[in-house]
Design a protein around this motif. Structure first.
Motif, PDB file in Angstrom:
ATOM      1  N   CYS A 213     -33.969   5.148 -10.165  1.00  0.00           N
ATOM      2  CA  CYS A 213     -33.000   5.955  -9.407  1.00  0.00           C
ATOM      3  C   CYS A 213     -31.756   6.221 -10.248  1.00  0.00           C
ATOM      4  CB  CYS A 213     -32.613   5.236  -8.117  1.00  0.00           C
ATOM      5  SG  CYS A 213     -33.904   5.191  -6.857  1.00  0.00           S
ATOM      6  N   GLU A 214     -31.283   5.179 -10.939  1.00  0.00           N
ATOM      7  CA  GLU A 214     -30.103   5.358 -11.796  1.00  0.00           C
ATOM      8  C   GLU A 214     -30.391   6.349 -12.915  1.00  0.00           C
ATOM      9  OE1 GLU A 214     -27.274   2.825 -14.883  1.00  0.00           O
ATOM     10  OE2 GLU A 214     -29.267   2.110 -14.362  1.00  0.00           O
ATOM     11  N   VAL A 215     -31.518   6.164 -13.593  1.00  0.00           N
ATOM     12  CA  VAL A 215     -31.852   7.013 -14.735  1.00  0.00           C
ATOM     13  C   VAL A 215     -32.006   8.465 -14.292  1.00  0.00           C
ATOM     14  CG1 VAL A 215     -33.620   7.480 -16.475  1.00  0.00           C
ATOM     15  CG2 VAL A 215     -32.887   5.129 -16.056  1.00  0.00           C
ATOM     16  N   TYR A 216     -32.660   8.672 -13.160  1.00  0.00           N
ATOM     17  CA  TYR A 216     -32.842  10.036 -12.660  1.00  0.00           C
ATOM     18  C   TYR A 216     -31.495  10.710 -12.419  1.00  0.00           C
ATOM     19  CZ  TYR A 216     -34.242  13.964  -9.745  1.00  0.00           C
ATOM     20  OH  TYR A 216     -34.417  15.229  -9.240  1.00  0.00           O
ATOM     21  N   SER A 217     -30.598  10.010 -11.756  1.00  0.00           N
ATOM     22  CA  SER A 217     -29.294  10.592 -11.448  1.00  0.00           C
ATOM     23  C   SER A 217     -28.548  10.974 -12.711  1.00  0.00           C
ATOM     24  CB  SER A 217     -28.469   9.596 -10.621  1.00  0.00           C
ATOM     25  OG  SER A 217     -27.170  10.084 -10.395  1.00  0.00           O
ATOM     26  N   ARG A 218     -28.573  10.108 -13.704  1.00  0.00           N
ATOM     27  CA  ARG A 218     -27.864  10.400 -14.953  1.00  0.00           C
ATOM     28  C   ARG A 218     -28.534  11.534 -15.720  1.00  0.00           C
ATOM     29  NH1 ARG A 218     -26.970   4.341 -17.282  1.00  0.00           N
ATOM     30  NH2 ARG A 218     -26.182   5.451 -19.121  1.00  0.00           N
ATOM     31  N   SER A 447     -32.591   5.420 -23.564  1.00  0.00           N
ATOM     32  CA  SER A 447     -32.610   6.782 -24.086  1.00  0.00           C
ATOM     33  C   SER A 447     -31.472   7.608 -23.489  1.00  0.00           C
ATOM     34  CB  SER A 447     -33.955   7.449 -23.778  1.00  0.00           C
ATOM     35  OG  SER A 447     -34.997   6.823 -24.504  1.00  0.00           O
ATOM     36  N   LEU A 448     -31.196   7.386 -22.187  1.00  0.00           N
ATOM     37  CA  LEU A 448     -30.066   8.073 -21.546  1.00  0.00           C
ATOM     38  C   LEU A 448     -28.745   7.657 -22.175  1.00  0.00           C
ATOM     39  CD1 LEU A 448     -29.220  10.014 -19.317  1.00  0.00           C
ATOM     40  CD2 LEU A 448     -31.610   9.431 -19.103  1.00  0.00           C
ATOM     41  N   GLU A 449     -28.578   6.355 -22.431  1.00  0.00           N
ATOM     42  CA  GLU A 449     -27.335   5.877 -23.047  1.00  0.00           C
ATOM     43  C   GLU A 449     -27.109   6.553 -24.396  1.00  0.00           C
ATOM     44  OE1 GLU A 449     -27.465   1.309 -21.204  1.00  0.00           O
ATOM     45  OE2 GLU A 449     -28.145   1.715 -23.248  1.00  0.00           O
ATOM     46  N   LEU A 450     -28.148   6.636 -25.202  1.00  0.00           N
ATOM     47  CA  LEU A 450     -28.039   7.259 -26.518  1.00  0.00           C
ATOM     48  C   LEU A 450     -27.755   8.751 -26.397  1.00  0.00           C
ATOM     49  CD1 LEU A 450     -31.039   5.357 -28.091  1.00  0.00           C
ATOM     50  CD2 LEU A 450     -28.672   5.193 -28.916  1.00  0.00           C
ATOM     51  N   THR A 451     -28.412   9.400 -25.453  1.00  0.00           N
ATOM     52  CA  THR A 451     -28.199  10.838 -25.256  1.00  0.00           C
ATOM     53  C   THR A 451     -26.791  11.119 -24.761  1.00  0.00           C
ATOM     54  OG1 THR A 451     -30.563  11.131 -24.814  1.00  0.00           O
ATOM     55  CG2 THR A 451     -29.101  12.894 -24.084  1.00  0.00           C
ATOM     56  N   GLU A 452     -26.271  10.249 -23.919  1.00  0.00           N
ATOM     57  CA  GLU A 452     -24.885  10.394 -23.465  1.00  0.00           C
ATOM     58  C   GLU A 452     -23.899  10.252 -24.628  1.00  0.00           C
ATOM     59  OE1 GLU A 452     -25.590   8.852 -18.848  1.00  0.00           O
ATOM     60  OE2 GLU A 452     -24.950   7.452 -20.399  1.00  0.00           O
ATOM     61  N   ARG A 506     -15.911   6.572 -26.626  1.00  0.00           N
ATOM     62  CA  ARG A 506     -16.278   5.626 -25.564  1.00  0.00           C
ATOM     63  C   ARG A 506     -15.759   6.108 -24.206  1.00  0.00           C
ATOM     64  NH1 ARG A 506     -18.529   0.856 -27.089  1.00  0.00           N
ATOM     65  NH2 ARG A 506     -18.343   0.228 -29.274  1.00  0.00           N
ATOM     66  N   HIS A 507     -14.539   6.607 -24.200  1.00  0.00           N
ATOM     67  CA  HIS A 507     -13.969   7.114 -22.956  1.00  0.00           C
ATOM     68  C   HIS A 507     -14.767   8.308 -22.446  1.00  0.00           C
ATOM     69  CE1 HIS A 507     -11.016   9.195 -20.320  1.00  0.00           C
ATOM     70  NE2 HIS A 507     -10.633   7.960 -20.047  1.00  0.00           N
ATOM     71  N   CYS A 508     -15.172   9.178 -23.350  1.00  0.00           N
ATOM     72  CA  CYS A 508     -15.962  10.347 -22.959  1.00  0.00           C
ATOM     73  C   CYS A 508     -17.336   9.931 -22.429  1.00  0.00           C
ATOM     74  CB  CYS A 508     -16.116  11.288 -24.148  1.00  0.00           C
ATOM     75  SG  CYS A 508     -16.823  12.897 -23.727  1.00  0.00           S
ATOM     76  N   VAL A 509     -17.964   8.953 -23.064  1.00  0.00           N
ATOM     77  CA  VAL A 509     -19.256   8.450 -22.581  1.00  0.00           C
ATOM     78  C   VAL A 509     -19.111   7.900 -21.164  1.00  0.00           C
ATOM     79  CG1 VAL A 509     -20.969   6.618 -22.887  1.00  0.00           C
ATOM     80  CG2 VAL A 509     -20.275   8.000 -24.840  1.00  0.00           C
ATOM     81  N   GLU A 510     -18.038   7.174 -20.909  1.00  0.00           N
ATOM     82  CA  GLU A 510     -17.822   6.621 -19.570  1.00  0.00           C
ATOM     83  C   GLU A 510     -17.612   7.736 -18.554  1.00  0.00           C
ATOM     84  OE1 GLU A 510     -17.840   3.844 -16.683  1.00  0.00           O
ATOM     85  OE2 GLU A 510     -18.344   3.561 -18.818  1.00  0.00           O
TER      86      GLU A 510
END
Length: 521
Positions: A213-218, A447-452, A506-510
């Motif tokens: 659910c988290e991954v889908y939303s992101r 993969s989402l973290e890296l893409t972000e 980091r701020h932009c990723v957040e």
């Protein structure tokens, strides 16, 4: 994310959505159990039916037998009460870091909703206590590693069963403490799990489904953000907006691809008149076609857009299902032994999603490479440096950011190997074909973290590129793009002379993770 319309989530007979689970995870809604007597009676009938079978000394997997390959080992009735405690005890072998607070709330929500289906043979009191954990934000410390995704998420979910029983540790009011201590503080008695209740809590897909659910939303937000970044890069690189002409996309009408093209047309104020102006003149050269990372952006992003529908179906069907074993059909007085704990749909959805988002990372990384390279950026300074002529030779702008983004992209691409094909035979070959769904979900999250991170780098570079283009002369930009750039300027100043950009990245990723910018209706 705007969840103002989601005031309360009711767990019961009605399905819940990914958005509701995410809202619970972010603490934006209250939760409650369906209050009517029919629902309570429906849940209680399953537990009462099991008690009736026990009185008849019926053979029920995990109730009057051992677990897994030990299903042929009978458990005498005087030991039946001890069996649930033993199940969550010996599964207490999880490793790795713990799921964070938001993910743990999603896992609790997924497990509660599954039990509300009414075919797991648990008492209503168990649902009440699980709901109370969410209401009071009592979060079991659940290690991420140790599940093969069938028989469900046994080891991760053993930490839910154990903490409901007053064992192991929880996060409560910002502190890690013993579950028994929290029960005492709230004046609760820890649950003594009845036959089948530990199995009902553990033998399901809640860990992988919660993370899904988290991954889908992101990922859904990343689709929109990558489209907006592409629009900004079209402005910075003076791209040919005719590539997004509506009639062009009617010739290949994938709906998601068409939607991305429509968003780009809106951001770039593409009209029939502007689309007819297909020849651009720059330095005496006519350029009909931009490079693929710009021209084919709707085609790349459109695959993700067109996949979100069936990904949602897989995740929400799993979320709103009875996914433990055995299934207790109190209405027909049957015990159905099956394999609903198998997380194959979540595994495939997550393996697919990490492929889709890695392609987004690759797309944005290629756009960033165009921005910094004077051979392809159509007159922007090398590496997007805003340094004056006197100090230009000692300033390197976004050079290192592009290198770092390339590294993050490479890792995301490397991570596309599907987890679901690495099934391992476990538990004396009783569990000889397993889903690996939880590993797939964790991989997709990575993969989402890296893409972000790639998106943050490319977004800041795109902002710098547009600013530099503005310094070169008048530039007409859509009001939506202006609004976003103006808002960003409060935090992210133009890069004149070199500075370390880690904090800003980091701020932009957040901000990306929190879905800070409103993007497309």
């Amino acid at each position: 994310m705007n969840n103002k319309s989601l005031k309360k989530v009711i767990f019961g007979t009605q399905p819940i959505t990914i958005e509701q689970v995410v809202a619970i995870a972010q603490g934006e809604v209250e939760v409650a159990l369906q209050a009517d007597q029919d629902f309570r009676a429906r849940i209680q009938r399953g537990a009462q039916f099991l008690d009736t079978l026990l009185d008849r000394e019926g053979v029920i997997y995990g109730v009057t037998t051992g677990y897994g390959d030990s299903c042929v080992v009978p458990v005498p009735l005087h030991q039946v009460e001890a069996l649930p405690k033993g199940l969550f005890t010996f599964h207490g072998c999880g490793m790795g870091k713990h799921f964070d607070a938001a993910e743990t709330r999603m896992i609790l929500a997924a497990r509660l909703q599954s039990l509300c289906f009414g075919m797991s043979g648990v008492r209503f009191e168990l649902l009440e206590r699980l709901c109370a954990f969410l209401q009071h934000d009592i979060l079991p410390l659940i290690p991420e590693e140790g599940s093969v995704g069938a028989s469900g998420d046994l080891t991760p979910l053993s930490y839910v069963a154990a903490t409901l029983s007053g064992k192991r540790q929880v996060l409560y009011q910002g502190e890690v403490c013993e579950s028994a201590q929290v029960h005492q503080q709230l004046g609760w008695q820890p649950l003594v799990l009845r036959p089948k209740e530990a199995l009902a809590l553990m033998n399901g897909t809640a860990a992988m489904t919660g993370v899904a659910c988290e991954v889908y939303s992101r990922a859904e937000y990343m689709l929109k953000l990558a489209t907006r970044i592409t629009a900004l890069n079209m402005v910075a690189l003076e791209g040919n907006v005719q590539h997004f002409d509506e009639r062009l996309f009617l010739a290949k009408p994938h709906l998601g691809q068409m939607q991305v093209a429509a968003w780009l047309r809106d951001d770039l104020d593409v009209t029939e008149t502007s689309a007819d102006q297909e020849l651009f003149c720059l330095n005496g050269l006519h350029r009909l076609q931009d490079r693929y990372s710009l021209r084919c952006a709707p085609h790349v992003l459109g695959v993700l857009a067109d996949s979100l529908g069936w990904l949602r179906t897989f995740i929400e069907t799993e979320l709103n299902s009875a996914n433990d074993n055995p299934i207790i059909d109190a209405e027909q007085e049957r015990v159905l032994h099956g394999g609903h704990f198998y997380g194959g749909h979540i595994a495939f959805a997550m393996d697919s999603l990490k492929n889709l988002v890695a392609n987004v990372a690759d797309l944005l990384d290629r756009q960033l490479a165009l921005l910094v390279d004077t051979r392809y950026n159509h007159g922007l300074p090398s590496n997007l440096s805003g340094a004056s002529k006197e100090v230009a030779m000692i300033n390197h702008g976004f050079k290192a950011v592009q290198i770092a983004a390339s590294a993050w992209t490479a890792e995301a691409l490397k991570n596309t190997m599907p987890a679901s094909v690495f099934s391992r035979s476990t538990e004396c070959h009783n569990q000889d074909k397993v889903s690996m769904g939880t590993i797939a979900a964790r991989d997709a999250r990575r993969s989402l973290e890296l893409t972000e991170q790639v998106a943050a780098a490319t977004l800041l570079a795109a902002k710098q590129g547009v600013w530099l283009r503005q310094q070169q002369g008048s530039l007409s930009i859509n009001a939506r793009l202006v609004q976003m750039l103006d808002e960003m300027s409060e935090t992210y100043q133009p890069l004149l002379e070199d500075r370390a950009l880690e904090y800003e990245l980091r701020h932009c990723v957040e901000q990306i993770k929190q879905q800070h910018w409103s993007l497309y209706a």
